[in-house]
Design an enzyme around this catalytic site. Structure first.
Site, PDB file in Angstrom:
ATOM      1  N   ASP A 272       5.874  -4.214  -1.807  1.00  0.00           N
ATOM      2  CA  ASP A 272       4.977  -3.952  -3.087  1.00  0.00           C
ATOM      3  C   ASP A 272       5.747  -2.681  -3.214  1.00  0.00           C
ATOM      4  OD1 ASP A 272       2.845  -3.353  -4.114  1.00  0.00           O
ATOM      5  OD2 ASP A 272       1.475  -3.705  -2.493  1.00  0.00           O
TER       6      ASP A 272
HETATM    7  C1  BGC Z   1       0.027  -1.664  -5.316  1.00  0.00           C
HETATM    8  C2  BGC Z   1       0.127  -3.603  -6.055  1.00  0.00           C
HETATM    9  C3  BGC Z   1       1.134  -2.957  -7.377  1.00  0.00           C
HETATM   10  C4  BGC Z   1       2.211  -2.606  -7.625  1.00  0.00           C
HETATM   11  C5  BGC Z   1       2.720  -2.425  -8.978  1.00  0.00           C
HETATM   12  C6  BGC Z   1       1.117  -1.017  -6.115  1.00  0.00           C
HETATM   13  O1  BGC Z   1       0.843   0.199  -5.561  1.00  0.00           O
HETATM   14  O2  BGC Z   1      -0.532  -1.590  -3.885  1.00  0.00           O
HETATM   15  O3  BGC Z   1      -0.426  -3.750  -6.300  1.00  0.00           O
HETATM   16  O4  BGC Z   1       0.752  -4.683  -7.801  1.00  0.00           O
HETATM   17  O5  BGC Z   1       1.443  -1.012  -7.167  1.00  0.00           O
HETATM   18  O6  BGC Z   1       2.400  -1.467 -10.186  1.00  0.00           O
END
Ligand code: BGC
Length: 731
Positions: A272
């Site tokens: 993530d």
């Molecule tokens: C979120 C994810 C997301 C990623 C990219 C993160 O802050 O937890 O769900 O896919 O950002 O945008």
């Protein structure tokens, strides 16, 4: 020639897939053998956005994956990767497409209330097509975290609290995004996220620690991921949470032992956003080197980096770690293989650029897209209360007061995570209603208050509008940014002065309807007691106003069922249907039982709940065998009759309970559901098969098992209002 023909005929589909796989494997190996360490590491880096040095880094082979860029910028970056790098490895572009790209569908929590995975798959197919036409190869969706805590804002992004339904929705999304073949134009790679148990954040606070048993992990949080893996999901995102002392992005047990060794997952794992760098904050890495070592060793292939001080861990550290022999190069190779394999599967080597002509020719019509969006939106709506059949309203009603901060709103109805959606495409509730009612119907609109405002200056206008109307519709709820990421709440009532407005209006004694627009269960105890008709509409996206009007005026008979329990108060949380029994189940007459002294223990609305304008009666619940052996299936049948005046769809739900086992088992577990359409007076018999797999659980040694003994089978229109029968497994 003839020989070849016969050979082709007898080549089974599986063999064809295998042949394709082995072709890809040899391409991957050949490419890998030519790569420098730096080029390999480049494939393990996803940069979120365009920066001054992006083109240079791509040219040096230091970026393998990019975030969203407009199609023309995308293709210009792609040209650098394809034409100007030593090995011509194309980039892929990955970003979040959560509930639609240009066409915004209902938020995933809403979609799950349709209990219609086939329709959700169609929506995901459209989203993929649009996203691919806009230059994306890969989405960070679906979010398939089970969520049992409505304080957690991200409950809106998933399918609610149940692992069985959650798994069905997970598979639908994967199939929708990825189509039959990832290399087909208009498909995008899906990402099952957030692996794993991110939704179990303590106190519902986003990014918080998770401490759960391995049984809960395996029985509640893992099943949707396992289902996604079996459905061929191309990638998995490792989560932010600290899971039982080992952060999810450094968790060898979940990322390697379960995912790779047990499930034989061959795809990519991406972190993530900065979750590798954040291992330092979590206290298992003293510096970036340590964090990189932990993540790559546990099994995170790609570092999804942002723009903060903890980003760029892999690009800054992996080379040194390999050179100093802290991390073997074979680990890097393993990850690069997975990334290259995915890129080959996507067909991006053959078709690196956006095929604008193809999309121009083949894009589904906006009419088709809107129809799917409207149907999904209608089916997502849950009728919570309808006293004395106040709904549906007559289209030629004389006058309607339309009140509330969300009645004339477009932006919020998009819901969270709708980067490609446009507010102007959203049909507001007022527009939907205006389009529906007769030309003679007067609509007296007054906002009343803002979503979060403390000002009551608009109350008088609202009350006056109500006084001169036959009926009042109050459209109240949350703003779109009150749910989603980093949007945890401690209070779950209507924000601002909205509830006060509703109470004041109720006192006027006009027939009143509350339309809720929100991203999580709200504590609406007062509303549910005092307002005769309440509908939960979540954030329905582009077709919100049309779908809501379809339901309010009876063009669609609501069929949605809650996929997350509505608590009466925050104090009851976590509250979910598939809990264990206690030694002292709640009893009205016995004080010393498991309950509260200041609140009923039951939810306001249970899992699976949702009304219709008609009534359905379940009867004759039968099992075909009373005793079976562990390898047998049980056929269950039940009659469902539409006893009301409207045609409608009922969602019949099948639950089981293992009454006595070597470890405690939930009081109910969903094991099947069927959507069934019935005309007034019509009866249908529906059948379910309970296969041995659905009776399995983890025993004390954490081995999957089925134990002899009695099982209850329960079927009904929600998790509480059910018929019960039973069967027994005998040795
Ligand atoms: C979120 C994810 C997301 C990623 C990219 C993160 O802050 O937890 O769900 O896919 O950002 O945008």
């Amino acid at each position: 020639m003839k020989k070849l023909f016969i050979f082709v005929i007898f080549l089974s589909l599986a063999n064809i897939a295998f042949a394709q796989d082995s072709k890809i494997e040899s391409k991957v190996n050949s490419l890998l053998s030519k790569m420098t360490l730096q080029e390999k590491i480049g494939q393990l880096v996803r940069k979120a956005s365009l920066k001054k040095n992006t083109a240079g880094l791509i040219r040096e082979g230091k970026i393998g994956v990019m975030g969203y860029c407009s199609p023309s910028v995308r293709d210009s970056l792609q040209r650098i990767a394809v034409d100007q790098t030593r090995l011509h490895i194309p980039l892929v572009f990955a970003a979040d497409v959560i509930h639609g790209d240009e066409t915004t569908f209902p938020v995933p929590l809403a979609q799950s209330c349709s209990w219609n995975p086939e329709l959700a798959e169609k929506a995901a197919r459209i989203a993929a097509f649009e996203a691919a036409s806009n230059g994306l190869d890969w989405t960070f969706a679906p979010m398939i975290d089970i969520a049992r805590d409505p304080r957690w804002g991200r409950i809106v992004e998933g399918a609610g609290e149940d692992p069985y339904l959650g798994s069905k929705m997970a598979v639908a999304y994967v199939k929708g995004y990825q189509g039959n073949n990832l290399s087909d134009e208009g498909t995008i790679a899906a990402t099952a996220k957030h692996y794993v148990a991110y939704g179990a954040a303590q106190a519902g606070r986003d990014y918080n620690t998770v401490d759960i048993s391995e049984r809960t992990l395996r029985e509640i949080y893992l099943p949707p991921f396992h289902a996604a893996v079996n459905a061929g999901v191309a990638s998995i995102m490792s989560a932010f949470d600290d899971l039982n002392g080992v952060p999810a992005s450094a968790n060898y047990f979940t990322l390697t032992e379960i995912l790779r060794d047990e499930w034989k997952y061959k795809g990519v794992v991406i972190s993530d956003y900065n979750s590798i760098g954040e291992l330092m904050n979590q206290g298992i890495a003293k510096d970036k080197q340590d964090a990189a070592r932990e993540a790559i060793t546990a099994g995170v292939d790609i570092d999804l980096v942002g723009d903060t001080i903890v980003d760029d861990v892999y690009s800054q550290c992996l080379e040194t770690l390999v050179k100093n022999k802290v991390v073997p190069e074979s680990l890097i190779d393993r990850s690069v293989r997975r990334v290259l394999r995915m890129k080959f599967r996507m067909g991006v080597f053959e078709h690196p650029y956006v095929d604008t002509l193809f999309f121009k020719k083949n894009m589904p019509s906006q009419k088709y897209k809107n129809n799917i969006a409207r149907q999904l939106a209608r089916e997502s709506i849950v009728l919570l209360k309808n006293k004395n059949h106040l709904l549906p309203l007559k289209k030629d009603i004389h006058s309607i007061a339309l009140i509330g901060p969300l009645a004339d709103d477009q932006e919020d109805l998009l819901g969270p995570w709708s980067d490609g959606g446009k507010a102007e495409d959203v049909v507001s509730v007022i527009t939907g209603i205006k389009n529906k009612v007769s030309s003679g119907t007067r609509i007296n609109y007054a906002k009343g208050c803002g979503i979060l405002d403390s000002s009551k200056a608009g109350f008088n206008d609202a009350l006056n509008a109500v006084k001169k109307s036959d009926v009042v519709i109050m459209v109240v709820g949350e703003s779109r940014d009150m749910s989603g990421e980093a949007a945890s709440r401690t209070k779950l009532g209507l924000p601002g002065v909205q509830e006060e407005l509703v109470e004041k209006i109720e006192k006027l004694g006009k027939p009143a309807i509350v339309v809720l627009i929100n991203g999580r269960p709200l504590t609406i105890d007062w509303i549910s007691k005092n307002i005769p008709a309440v509908i939960e509409t979540w954030f329905l996206g582009d077709q919100a106003g049309n779908a809501i009007a379809d339901v309010l005026f009876g063009d669609y008979n609501p069929s949605g069922k809650l996929t997350t329990t509505f608590p009466r108060s925050v104090g009851q949380i976590p509250l979910f249907y598939n809990h264990m029994n206690t030694g002292r189940p709640p009893s009205k007459t016995d004080k010393y039982t498991s309950k509260y002294i200041d609140s009923p223990v039951s939810p306001l609305y249970p899992f699976g709940y949702g009304l219709s304008y008609t009534n359905f009666k379940f009867s004759d619940l039968k099992v075909d065998k009373e005793k079976i052996s562990v390898n047998d299936s049980v056929e269950v049948s039940v009659k469902v009759k539409n006893t009301g005046k409207y045609a409608g769809t009922e969602i019949a739900q099948l639950y089981i309970r293992d009454l006595v086992a070597s470890v405690t088992r939930p009081v109910k577990e969903l094991k099947g559901f069927k959507r069934i359409f019935l005309n007034p007076g019509e009866t249908k018999t529906i059948n379910f098969t309970i296969v041995p797999k659905s009776l399995e659980f983890y025993n004390i040694d954490m081995k999957k098992t089925i134990e002899p003994g009695k099982f209850n089978v329960m079927v009904g229109g929600n998790s509480e209002d059910i018929l019960t029968n039973s069967f027994e497994i005998v040795r």
